[in-house]
Design a protein around this motif. Sequence first.
Motif, short mmCIF file in Angstrom:
data_model
loop_
_atom_site.label_atom_id
_atom_site.label_comp_id
_atom_site.label_asym_id
_atom_site.label_seq_id
_atom_site.Cartn_x
_atom_site.Cartn_y
_atom_site.Cartn_z
N THR A 73 0.84 -1.21 0.00
CA THR A 73 0.00 0.00 0.00
C THR A 73 0.87 1.25 0.00
OG1 THR A 73 -1.75 -1.16 1.20
CG2 THR A 73 -1.81 1.25 1.24
N PHE A 74 1.91 1.25 0.84
CA PHE A 74 2.80 2.41 0.89
C PHE A 74 3.54 2.60 -0.43
CE2 PHE A 74 3.17 1.44 5.69
CZ PHE A 74 2.03 2.20 5.94
N VAL A 75 3.95 1.49 -1.05
CA VAL A 75 4.62 1.57 -2.34
C VAL A 75 3.69 2.18 -3.38
CG1 VAL A 75 5.54 0.19 -4.26
CG2 VAL A 75 6.24 -0.31 -1.90
N ARG A 76 2.42 1.75 -3.36
CA ARG A 76 1.46 2.30 -4.32
C ARG A 76 1.22 3.78 -4.08
NH1 ARG A 76 -3.01 0.05 -2.78
NH2 ARG A 76 -4.11 1.95 -2.18
N TRP A 77 1.07 4.18 -2.83
CA TRP A 77 0.86 5.59 -2.51
C TRP A 77 2.04 6.44 -2.99
CZ3 TRP A 77 -1.16 5.14 3.25
CH2 TRP A 77 -2.48 4.67 3.22
N TYR A 78 3.24 5.93 -2.76
CA TYR A 78 4.42 6.67 -3.21
C TYR A 78 4.42 6.79 -4.74
CZ TYR A 78 9.31 7.67 -4.31
OH TYR A 78 10.45 8.23 -4.80
N GLY A 79 4.12 5.68 -5.43
CA GLY A 79 4.09 5.72 -6.88
C GLY A 79 3.04 6.68 -7.42
N GLU A 80 1.87 6.66 -6.82
CA GLU A 80 0.80 7.55 -7.27
C GLU A 80 1.17 9.02 -7.06
OE1 GLU A 80 -3.22 4.84 -6.62
OE2 GLU A 80 -2.38 5.94 -4.93
N SER A 81 1.78 9.33 -5.93
CA SER A 81 2.14 10.72 -5.65
C SER A 81 3.17 11.24 -6.63
CB SER A 81 2.66 10.86 -4.21
OG SER A 81 3.89 10.16 -4.04
N ARG A 82 4.14 10.41 -6.99
CA ARG A 82 5.18 10.85 -7.93
C ARG A 82 4.65 10.90 -9.37
NH1 ARG A 82 10.12 12.66 -6.44
NH2 ARG A 82 11.14 11.48 -8.08
N TYR A 83 3.89 9.88 -9.75
CA TYR A 83 3.47 9.75 -11.15
C TYR A 83 2.34 10.72 -11.49
CZ TYR A 83 2.20 7.42 -15.54
OH TYR A 83 1.93 7.15 -16.86
N PHE A 84 1.32 10.81 -10.62
CA PHE A 84 0.14 11.61 -10.95
C PHE A 84 0.24 13.06 -10.46
CE2 PHE A 84 -1.63 7.22 -10.83
CZ PHE A 84 -2.07 7.16 -12.14
N TRP A 85 0.91 13.31 -9.35
CA TRP A 85 0.98 14.66 -8.81
C TRP A 85 2.21 15.42 -9.30
CZ3 TRP A 85 -0.22 13.33 -2.95
CH2 TRP A 85 -1.50 12.78 -2.88
N LEU A 86 3.38 14.76 -9.26
CA LEU A 86 4.61 15.43 -9.67
C LEU A 86 4.96 15.17 -11.13
CD1 LEU A 86 6.83 14.72 -6.51
CD2 LEU A 86 5.41 16.72 -7.00
#
Length: 374
Positions: A73-86
């Motif tokens: 879950t933490f890995v997915r959250w990190y990926g989503e924050s970098r890919y979709f937000w940044l």
Amino acid sequence: MRRFLNVVLVAGFLVIITFPVAANLAGYDGGDPEGENRELAPFPTLERTWLSIRAWPLDFDHWFQDHFGFRSTFVRWYGESRYFWLHVSPSPMVTRGKNGWLFYADDGGVDDFTNEKLLPPGEIENWRKTVLRARDWCRAHGVAYVFTILPDKHVIYPEYFDDTILQLTPISRADQIFTATLDTGVVVDVRGPLFAAKSHDRLFHLTDTHWNERGAFVAYQQIIEAVRRQLPAVPPAQDRSMFIPASRVLSGRDLAAIIGLKWVLQEEDLQLLPKTPRGYVVVEPPGEWATSGEGRIVTEIPGSTLPRAVIFRDSFTSALAPLLSEHFSRAVYLWQNNFETEDVLKEHADVVIEEIVGRHLHNFIPSPELIPDP
């Protein structure tokens, strides 16, 4: 009041750091090997512990890092924050391209795009000697030999690559080797047909390192026809009309998994379904698929008298294997870049196909001296 807030803050911190451990103790494994596209560290065994008691803490630490509660879950959250937000790639192993395209940056991937480090003359000559010695040895033993360098996704679709990464010269290591070896009569360059075909088909996966079935089919036709020029007993390449174009929506593939978004990203998988059943069967390993990543895969066509083949390959042959296997009574796929005469003799091969993907030209050095004289 301030003391109360401090207590709440400390208590909250303790809850956060102990929550993953509590989840493990409750039997919850936070690891997701498929989601991360890698093999996770195993739990330290008793055998390993008795061999070296000092190794157990390190082995346990490796296991815990891969399996602590809610890790996926933490890995997915990190990926989503970098890919979709940044709007950047969550991993240095993957380049975020345009329009949903992902590219493999590791294992020589970026180097193969920038062309910053071309081969010096001595290494080009080394490749030429290797191809010539393999060709001459095969001819002396009555074996057809074909050598090919298959292109990575960024070669066929540079327009979708990250604009912040510049290509210093259009000449690649593959270009250098093709130029030095095309006169050998055994080299196949599939890039031209792929460039022609991409105008009416997407030939590579968006979220995977590799080509899809439609891209592999284009290359397969070129490879088989090159084999037939030396050994006409091999059947002609199948025509596209013998397949039904189809598609399906899949979760993200290997590159999506590397950035933690396998279960977030999706793509349309463009397929080619044969109209008639496959004639070959996989005999090694039993029950495996021809497209699998096993180091040794053997296919056979029951009752066939067609020529026998040995294919030295990497992962780009996986999608080719179901197509190539229809042309040989027995096909042995060996995951290695070195040409091994022992394997060819052992299998009584009539055909040898040697394949290497372009980015591996940045980390593989052939050894022509290991190929014996004819």
